[in-house]
Design an enzyme around this catalytic site. Structure first.
Site, mmCIF file in Angstrom:
data_model
loop_
_atom_site.group_PDB
_atom_site.id
_atom_site.type_symbol
_atom_site.label_atom_id
_atom_site.label_comp_id
_atom_site.label_asym_id
_atom_site.label_seq_id
_atom_site.Cartn_x
_atom_site.Cartn_y
_atom_site.Cartn_z
ATOM 1 C CB SER A 1 -62.258 60.765 18.086
ATOM 2 O OG SER A 1 -62.278 59.487 17.536
ATOM 3 C CD GLU A 2 -62.868 63.214 24.879
ATOM 4 O OE1 GLU A 2 -61.835 63.430 25.564
ATOM 5 O OE2 GLU A 2 -63.997 63.047 25.366
ATOM 6 C CD1 TRP B 1 -60.152 65.063 13.020
ATOM 7 C CD2 TRP B 1 -59.853 63.903 14.913
ATOM 8 N NE1 TRP B 1 -58.945 65.409 13.553
ATOM 9 C CE2 TRP B 1 -58.734 64.707 14.707
ATOM 10 C CE3 TRP B 1 -59.899 63.072 16.032
ATOM 11 C CZ2 TRP B 1 -57.655 64.732 15.582
ATOM 12 C CZ3 TRP B 1 -58.836 63.086 16.911
ATOM 13 C CH2 TRP B 1 -57.723 63.911 16.682
ATOM 14 C CB ILE B 2 -67.880 64.408 15.040
ATOM 15 C CG1 ILE B 2 -67.211 64.407 16.424
ATOM 16 C CG2 ILE B 2 -69.235 63.691 15.072
ATOM 17 C CD1 ILE B 2 -66.768 63.029 16.942
ATOM 18 N N GLY C 1 -69.232 48.548 13.181
ATOM 19 C CA GLY C 1 -68.830 49.674 12.330
ATOM 20 C C GLY C 1 -67.674 49.300 11.427
ATOM 21 N NE ARG C 2 -62.809 48.941 15.122
ATOM 22 C CZ ARG C 2 -62.454 48.808 16.380
ATOM 23 N NH1 ARG C 2 -62.459 47.609 16.954
ATOM 24 N NH2 ARG C 2 -62.087 49.863 17.094
ATOM 25 N NE ARG D 1 -52.362 56.164 -23.100
ATOM 26 C CZ ARG D 1 -52.096 57.334 -23.652
ATOM 27 N NH1 ARG D 1 -53.033 57.998 -24.320
ATOM 28 N NH2 ARG D 1 -50.895 57.863 -23.529
ATOM 29 C CD GLU E 1 -66.585 53.248 11.999
ATOM 30 O OE1 GLU E 1 -66.849 52.091 12.314
ATOM 31 O OE2 GLU E 1 -67.389 54.017 11.451
ATOM 32 C CD GLU F 1 -50.844 51.512 12.828
ATOM 33 O OE1 GLU F 1 -51.977 52.034 12.795
ATOM 34 O OE2 GLU F 1 -50.031 51.612 11.893
HETATM 35 N N1 CAA Z 1 -65.803 44.349 21.729
HETATM 36 C C1 CAA Z 1 -66.478 44.321 22.926
HETATM 37 N N2 CAA Z 1 -65.930 44.710 24.075
HETATM 38 C C2 CAA Z 1 -64.651 45.140 24.060
HETATM 39 C C3 CAA Z 1 -63.905 45.204 22.848
HETATM 40 C C4 CAA Z 1 -64.526 44.780 21.659
HETATM 41 N N3 CAA Z 1 -63.878 44.803 20.492
HETATM 42 N N4 CAA Z 1 -62.668 45.690 23.137
HETATM 43 C C5 CAA Z 1 -62.644 45.913 24.449
HETATM 44 N N5 CAA Z 1 -63.834 45.595 25.004
HETATM 45 C C6 CAA Z 1 -64.211 45.676 26.434
HETATM 46 C C7 CAA Z 1 -63.317 44.775 27.255
HETATM 47 O O1 CAA Z 1 -63.849 43.481 27.365
HETATM 48 C C8 CAA Z 1 -63.268 45.494 28.595
HETATM 49 O O2 CAA Z 1 -64.413 45.208 29.365
HETATM 50 P P1 CAA Z 1 -64.273 44.394 30.769
HETATM 51 O O3 CAA Z 1 -63.354 45.215 31.629
HETATM 52 O O4 CAA Z 1 -65.658 44.315 31.286
HETATM 53 O O5 CAA Z 1 -63.685 43.072 30.401
HETATM 54 C C9 CAA Z 1 -63.383 46.964 28.220
HETATM 55 O O6 CAA Z 1 -63.966 47.003 26.904
HETATM 56 C C10 CAA Z 1 -62.051 47.674 28.218
HETATM 57 O O7 CAA Z 1 -61.225 46.969 27.335
HETATM 58 P P2 CAA Z 1 -59.641 47.061 27.341
HETATM 59 O O8 CAA Z 1 -59.131 46.916 28.742
HETATM 60 O O9 CAA Z 1 -59.157 46.110 26.321
HETATM 61 O O10 CAA Z 1 -59.396 48.583 26.908
HETATM 62 P P3 CAA Z 1 -58.121 49.272 26.326
HETATM 63 O O11 CAA Z 1 -57.973 50.584 26.977
HETATM 64 O O12 CAA Z 1 -56.939 48.346 26.363
HETATM 65 O O13 CAA Z 1 -58.530 49.604 24.795
HETATM 66 C C11 CAA Z 1 -58.822 49.225 22.463
HETATM 67 C C12 CAA Z 1 -58.911 48.668 23.892
HETATM 68 C C13 CAA Z 1 -59.153 48.047 21.585
HETATM 69 C C14 CAA Z 1 -57.429 49.740 22.134
HETATM 70 C C15 CAA Z 1 -59.870 50.371 22.313
HETATM 71 O O14 CAA Z 1 -59.518 51.489 23.073
HETATM 72 C C16 CAA Z 1 -60.105 50.781 20.881
HETATM 73 O O15 CAA Z 1 -60.808 50.095 20.135
HETATM 74 N N6 CAA Z 1 -59.547 51.927 20.468
HETATM 75 C C17 CAA Z 1 -59.843 52.497 19.132
HETATM 76 C C18 CAA Z 1 -60.994 53.428 19.210
HETATM 77 C C19 CAA Z 1 -61.626 53.645 17.870
HETATM 78 O O16 CAA Z 1 -61.877 52.719 17.115
HETATM 79 N N7 CAA Z 1 -61.934 54.909 17.603
HETATM 80 C C20 CAA Z 1 -62.615 55.238 16.388
HETATM 81 C C21 CAA Z 1 -63.409 56.478 16.575
HETATM 82 S S1 CAA Z 1 -65.030 56.363 15.959
HETATM 83 C C22 CAA Z 1 -64.940 56.805 14.327
HETATM 84 O O17 CAA Z 1 -63.926 56.849 13.709
HETATM 85 C C23 CAA Z 1 -66.276 57.029 13.739
HETATM 86 C C24 CAA Z 1 -66.364 57.845 12.522
HETATM 87 O O18 CAA Z 1 -66.828 58.956 12.579
HETATM 88 C C25 CAA Z 1 -66.058 57.247 11.200
#
Ligand code: CAA
Length: 379
Positions: free
Chosen positions: A126-127, A156-157, A242-243, A268, A363, A367
């Site tokens: 995340s950025e 938010w790391i 992770g999910r 209670r 994660e 939505e």
């Molecule tokens: N599993 C494997 N590969 C996947 C995938 C998945 N769930 N989702 C997408 N991909 C792949 C696709 O196959 C595609 O690859 P190819 O081009 O080779 O086919 C590539 O990734 C790009 O995919 P999209 O075109 O679907 O990308 P998009 O821009 O439409 O975005 C999204 C997809 C699902 C919205 C993604 O951006 C996403 O998951 N966003 C949320 C990010 C997130 O979860 N952030 C959390 C931060 S980490 C955190 O919170 C950690 C912490 O500290 C607790």
């Protein structure tokens, strides 16, 4: 179909339950108030094998299955969701990806100390302007031949200040879009690594959440995970797993609040009898227990699919989407059942209610989970 857990799985669950009651409970209110990272407790979690549960024993891991991981995450999260998110990130977002996609040298150098709990890892995707829209990375990893020159800011790391090994997602070739993104292993003591501001949060206040700045860090080429341009796929694949961890965390927050509410409702008294004798409370408890059971089944299904080597991205997204909603619903009702006592810190449920909210955000927001699920349905 078998609903019984194995003896090993039950032993892991019981060990996690005992640890949470004996080691996490005592200081949890104070750590929440003071925003204190549970450093000593995380060290003990490493000693118990909770920091690299699913990693092969040859890399200092516990060699356990994902079902056991869900069970342990639920137990720890009932009491301290700040400790459990540290465990979840280390296990699913850092160790899993290193074991699956890392080179032998990377596993020796980085995975071993992470899996044993000697070191803590963080996952930096995340950025400030790239949260849900994860392909819009502004952090750059310029290819300079022998090394990547890393520049940018992450927000938010989780484990931001307590980690020493960071998996950083960065853009190498903007023209290639998500195929121009890499994941680099960055060490905290590399020159140009700066830990930024600590976030003052609504919940999981014991978890240390920081921004990070990278200023001309020279990251050796051998620290790239996978082929050039594999970084975005790497991030998405690790997040699938992770999910499951966050779904189990949400489940634990819900079941922790439910257990407190059930015990309180038996003790209670109001209108001459324990409040659990009133149908208004019984119906709440019935709804809470049913929702928790459904969330647990979704978590276990996703974990089992992962253990069987099946595609589980839909299952993990469903588990997280549903369990995080259950965490919100159940904790709100747990506070309600406690009445005035529920609104004060001593009774724990107000903290669980605050902790629950983040499970609908990190994660991948709820939505985003719906996007993942619907894409799989329409594939
Ligand atoms: N599993 C494997 N590969 C996947 C995938 C998945 N769930 N989702 C997408 N991909 C792949 C696709 O196959 C595609 O690859 P190819 O081009 O080779 O086919 C590539 O990734 C790009 O995919 P999209 O075109 O679907 O990308 P998009 O821009 O439409 O975005 C999204 C997809 C699902 C919205 C993604 O951006 C996403 O998951 N966003 C949320 C990010 C997130 O979860 N952030 C959390 C931060 S980490 C955190 O919170 C950690 C912490 O500290 C607790």
């Amino acid at each position: 179909m078998n609903f019984e857990l194995t003896e090993e799985q039950l032993a892991v669950r019981d060990a996690a339950r005992d640890f949470a009651k004996n080691e996490l409970l005592a200081g949890v209110i104070e750590r929440d108030e003071k925003q204190q990272f549970p450093k000593e407790q995380v060290k003990m979690m490493g000693d118990l094998g909770f920091m690299g549960m699913m990693v092969d024993t040859q890399y200092n891991g516990g060699g356990m299955d994902t079902v056991s991981y869900v069970l342990a995450m639920e137990e720890l999260s009932k009491i301290d969701a700040s400790a459990s998110v540290c465990m979840s990130v280390n296990n699913s977002l850092v160790c899993w990806g290193l074991e699956k996609f890392g080179t032998e040298a990377q596993k020796e150098k980085y995975l071993k100390p992470l899996a044993s709990g000697e070191k803590i890892g963080a996952f930096c995707l995340s950025e400030p302007e790239a949260g849900s829209d994860a392909t819009s990375q502004k952090t750059t990893a310029e290819d300079k031949g022998e090394y990547y020159l890393l520049n940018g800011t992450k927000n938010w790391i989780t484990n931001g200040n307590s980690a020493s090994i960071y998996l950083v997602i960065a853009q190498t070739d903007r023209e290639k879009g998500h195929k121009g993104i890499n994941c680099l292993i960055v060490e905290r003591d590399m020159e140009g690594f700066v830990v930024g501001k600590k976030e003052d949060k609504l919940g999981i206040r014991g978890s240390d959440t920081h921004s990070l700045m990278f200023q001309d860090i020279k990251v050796p080429k051998e620290n790239r995970i996978g082929e050039d341009g594999f970084g975005f796929k790497f991030a998405m694949s690790t997040l699938n797993g992770g999910r499951i961890g966050i779904a189990a965390q949400a489940l634990g927050i819900a079941s922790g609040a439910y257990e407190l509410a059930l015990a309180y409702a038996k003790e209670r008294k109001a209108f001459g009898k324990p409040i659990c004798q009133h149908q208004a409370i019984q119906f709440k408890l019935a709804d809470m227990a049913t929702q928790i059971d459904a969330a647990r089944l979704l978590c276990l299904k996703a974990a089992r699919f992962k253990d069987l080597g099946r595609n589980f991205s839909k299952e993990s997204a469903m588990a997280k989407l549903y369990a995080s909603q259950v965490a919100m619903d159940v904790t709100i009702e747990a506070v309600q059942i406690h009445g005035g006592y529920g609104y004060v810190k001593e009774y724990h449920v107000e903290r669980l209610m605050r902790d629950a909210k983040i499970t609908q955000i990190y994660e991948g927001t709820s939505e985003i989970q719906k996007i993942v699920i619907s894409r799989e349905l329409l594939r």
